[in-house]
Design a protein around this motif. Structure first.
Motif, short mmCIF file in Angstrom:
data_model
loop_
_atom_site.label_atom_id
_atom_site.label_comp_id
_atom_site.label_asym_id
_atom_site.label_seq_id
_atom_site.Cartn_x
_atom_site.Cartn_y
_atom_site.Cartn_z
N ASP A 127 7.18 5.48 -11.88
CA ASP A 127 6.60 6.15 -13.03
C ASP A 127 5.10 5.86 -13.10
N GLU A 128 4.44 6.52 -14.03
CA GLU A 128 2.97 6.44 -14.13
C GLU A 128 2.49 5.01 -14.31
N ARG A 129 3.12 4.28 -15.21
CA ARG A 129 2.65 2.92 -15.48
C ARG A 129 2.83 2.02 -14.26
N THR A 130 3.95 2.18 -13.56
CA THR A 130 4.18 1.37 -12.36
C THR A 130 3.15 1.69 -11.29
N ARG A 131 2.85 2.98 -11.11
CA ARG A 131 1.83 3.35 -10.12
C ARG A 131 0.48 2.74 -10.46
N ASN A 132 0.14 2.71 -11.74
CA ASN A 132 -1.12 2.09 -12.14
C ASN A 132 -1.11 0.59 -11.88
N ASP A 133 0.00 -0.08 -12.21
CA ASP A 133 0.11 -1.51 -11.95
C ASP A 133 0.01 -1.81 -10.46
N TYR A 134 0.70 -1.01 -9.66
CA TYR A 134 0.65 -1.21 -8.21
C TYR A 134 -0.76 -0.95 -7.68
N GLY A 135 -1.42 0.05 -8.24
CA GLY A 135 -2.78 0.35 -7.82
C GLY A 135 -3.72 -0.81 -8.11
N ALA A 136 -3.52 -1.48 -9.24
CA ALA A 136 -4.33 -2.64 -9.57
C ALA A 136 -4.13 -3.76 -8.55
N GLY A 137 -2.87 -3.96 -8.14
CA GLY A 137 -2.58 -4.99 -7.14
C GLY A 137 -3.23 -4.67 -5.80
N LEU A 138 -3.20 -3.40 -5.40
CA LEU A 138 -3.83 -3.01 -4.14
C LEU A 138 -5.34 -3.25 -4.19
N LEU A 139 -5.94 -2.99 -5.35
CA LEU A 139 -7.37 -3.23 -5.49
C LEU A 139 -7.68 -4.71 -5.30
N HIS A 140 -6.93 -5.58 -5.97
CA HIS A 140 -7.18 -7.02 -5.84
C HIS A 140 -6.97 -7.50 -4.41
N PHE A 141 -5.93 -6.98 -3.76
CA PHE A 141 -5.65 -7.40 -2.39
C PHE A 141 -6.78 -7.01 -1.46
N ASN A 142 -7.26 -5.78 -1.57
CA ASN A 142 -8.31 -5.33 -0.66
C ASN A 142 -9.66 -5.96 -1.00
N GLN A 143 -9.91 -6.25 -2.26
CA GLN A 143 -11.12 -7.00 -2.61
C GLN A 143 -11.06 -8.40 -1.99
N PHE A 144 -9.88 -9.01 -2.04
CA PHE A 144 -9.70 -10.33 -1.42
C PHE A 144 -9.95 -10.25 0.09
N CYS A 145 -9.39 -9.23 0.72
CA CYS A 145 -9.59 -9.07 2.17
C CYS A 145 -11.05 -8.80 2.51
N ASP A 146 -11.75 -8.06 1.65
CA ASP A 146 -13.17 -7.82 1.86
C ASP A 146 -13.95 -9.13 1.83
N ARG A 147 -13.62 -9.98 0.87
CA ARG A 147 -14.35 -11.26 0.75
C ARG A 147 -14.17 -12.12 1.99
N LEU A 148 -12.97 -12.05 2.59
CA LEU A 148 -12.69 -12.86 3.77
C LEU A 148 -12.95 -12.11 5.08
N SER A 149 -13.47 -10.89 4.96
CA SER A 149 -13.75 -10.04 6.13
C SER A 149 -12.51 -9.87 7.01
N ILE A 150 -11.37 -9.64 6.34
CA ILE A 150 -10.13 -9.39 7.07
C ILE A 150 -10.22 -8.00 7.71
N PRO A 151 -10.04 -7.86 9.02
CA PRO A 151 -10.10 -6.54 9.66
C PRO A 151 -9.08 -5.58 9.06
N GLU A 152 -9.42 -4.29 9.07
CA GLU A 152 -8.52 -3.28 8.51
C GLU A 152 -7.14 -3.33 9.16
#
Length: 343
Positions: free
Chosen positions: A96-121
C-alpha cells in the motif's frame, strides 16, 4: 482490469522507448492512476543513473542497480515487454501507499550510507550480510528496532523486485546486530503511548469548539475510532496529496440513513478499505449511546455543520470560514487532539 488501468496500453507506449530499464518500470508505475502525488523529499543520494529523483513511494520500483538492470534485460529477452510491465505493476501493487513510502525511506538511508562508504554500485545488490549488518549497526542508538525492521523489509522487497538474492534471511550476524540495536535504542524511542480512555475522550469533547467546523470533524473522528473500533487511517487521509478513492471513504455515501431498534438509533456506512480486509472494505455500524461522546450524535453534528462539501471529497472534509472546504488529515487530527491532551 486493475483499478481501471490499461496495462497493455502502457506497455505498448513503453515499447517505443527501446526498452531501457527505467522506462519499462515507469510504464508499470504509470498504470496506477489513483496513486497519490507527493512532493519529493529534499534528501537525496549522490547522483546516479540508477537512482533517479522520484517520489519516496516510487523508489522500490524505479531505483535499481547493475544487478537489477541485468535481471530486467534477461526478462525482456524471455518474455514480451508488456508482460514484464505487468510483473512490476503487480508486485508494486502488493504494497500500500504508506508501506511504499516507508520502504522508500529505508532505501534512501541505505544508499546514503553506501555513498558515505563509497560502496560500488554492483556491491549494493545483492547486499552481503556484512554490509546489511554494518548498515544497521551504524544506526544503533538513533533509531528504534521497528524502524530498523522497516528498513530491512524495504531492502528485502527491493531485492525481490530486482531478482536479487537476499542475504539477510538467516544471517546470524544481522540477527545479533538487531538484538543489540534494540538494547541500545534511546529510551524515548521505546516509550509506549498511554491508551486513549473514555476520560481522554471526555476531555477532548470538553475542549473542542463546536462552532468551529474543524473541531466538529475532530470529535466525530475520535468518537468513531473509540466507540466503533475504527482505525484512523480508515477514516482520514494521511496528507493533502495522498487521497486515494479506492481506499478513502467519501461523502458520496451520503445520505447516511438513521434507523431505530428497541429505542436505540443506529446508522451504517461502508468504507472501501481496511487494514485487515483490504479492498473488500467493511461496514461501520454507528450506534447511539447515552453519553456526551455519542458517536452517532458526533457524526451527524459533523455532517450538519458541513453541508456544502462536494460528494467526491473525503467524508471528514470540513468547510472553512471563506466558504471553501478542505480535507481533514491525520496530522491535523492528531495535532488538535494532542493540544487538548497535553504532553
Amino acid at each position: 482490469m486493475m483499478r481501471g488501468a490499461d496495462i497493455e496500453a502502457a506497455a505498448a507506449g513503453s515499447w517505443h522507448s527501446n526498452g531501457s530499464p527505467p522506462q519499462v518500470r515507469e510504464a508499470a508505475g504509470a498504470t496506477r492512476p489513483y496513486e497519490p502525488i507527493r512532493v519529493p523529499s529534499d534528501e537525496s543520494c549522490g547522483p546516479s543513473s540508477y537512482r533517479p529523483s522520484v517520489l519516496a513511494s516510487e523508489r522500490v520500483l524505479l531505483w535499481t542497480t547493475p544487478h537489477g538492470v541485468t535481471f530486467q534485460n534477461q526478462l525482456e529477452q524471455l518474455y514480451p515487454e508488456s508482460y514484464v510491465v505487468k510483473l512490476f505493476f503487480v508486485m508494486a501493487e502488493s504494497l500500500d501507499e504508506r508501506t511504499r513510502n516507508d520502504y522508500g525511506a529505508g532505501l534512501l538511508h541505505f544508499n546514503q550510507f553506501c555513498d558515505r562508504l563509497s560502496i560500488p554500485e554492483q556491491d549494493r545488490m545483492p547486499a552481503s550480510e556484512i554490509l546489511l549488518s554494518i548498515f544497521i549497526a551504524d544506526a544503533a542508538g538513533s533509531i528504534s528496532s521497528n524502524t530498523a525492521n522497516n528498513w530491512l523489509a524495504g531492502l528485502r522487497f527491493w531485492h525481490v523486485i530486482n531478482g536479487a538474492q537476499w542475504h539477510g534471511e538467516r544471517s546470524e550476524c544481522l540477527r545479533h546486530v538487531q538484538r543489540g540495536l534494540r538494547l541500545l535504542a534511546p529510551s524515548n524511542l521505546n516509550l509506549q503511548h498511554p491508551p486513549i480512555t473514555l476520560e481522554s475522550l471526555i476531555q477532548l469533547h470538553q475542549g473542542l469548539d463546536y462552532s468551529n467546523t474543524f473541531d466538529t470533524a475532530v470529535l466525530a473522528i475520535a468518537c468513531l475510532i473509540f466507540w466503533c473500533g475504527c482505525r484512523l487511517e480508515e477514516l482520514v487521509i494521511p496528507a493533502f496529496d495522498s487521497f486515494d478513492m479506492t481506499k478513502h471513504v467519501t461523502r458520496s455515501i451520503l445520505p447516511i440513513v438513521t434507523q431505530e431498534s428497541n429505542n436505540v438509533r443506529y446508522s451504517t456506512f461502508h468504507i472501501p478499505w481496511t487494514k485487515t480486509t483490504g479492498n473488500n472494505g467493511a461496514d461501520i455500524n454507528v450506534t447511539s449511546r447515552d453519553h456526551l461522546t455519542c458517536p452517532h450524535a458526533a457524526l451527524f453534528r459533523h455532517l450538519e455543520a458541513n453541508p456544502n462539501v462536494p460528494s467526491h471529497a473525503p467524508l471528514f472534509s470540513f468547510q472553512t470560514p471563506t466558504g471553501a472546504w478542505t480535507s481533514m488529515t491525520e496530522q491535523w487530527f492528531l495535532k488538535r487532539c494532542n493540544q487538548l491532551w497535553g504532553p
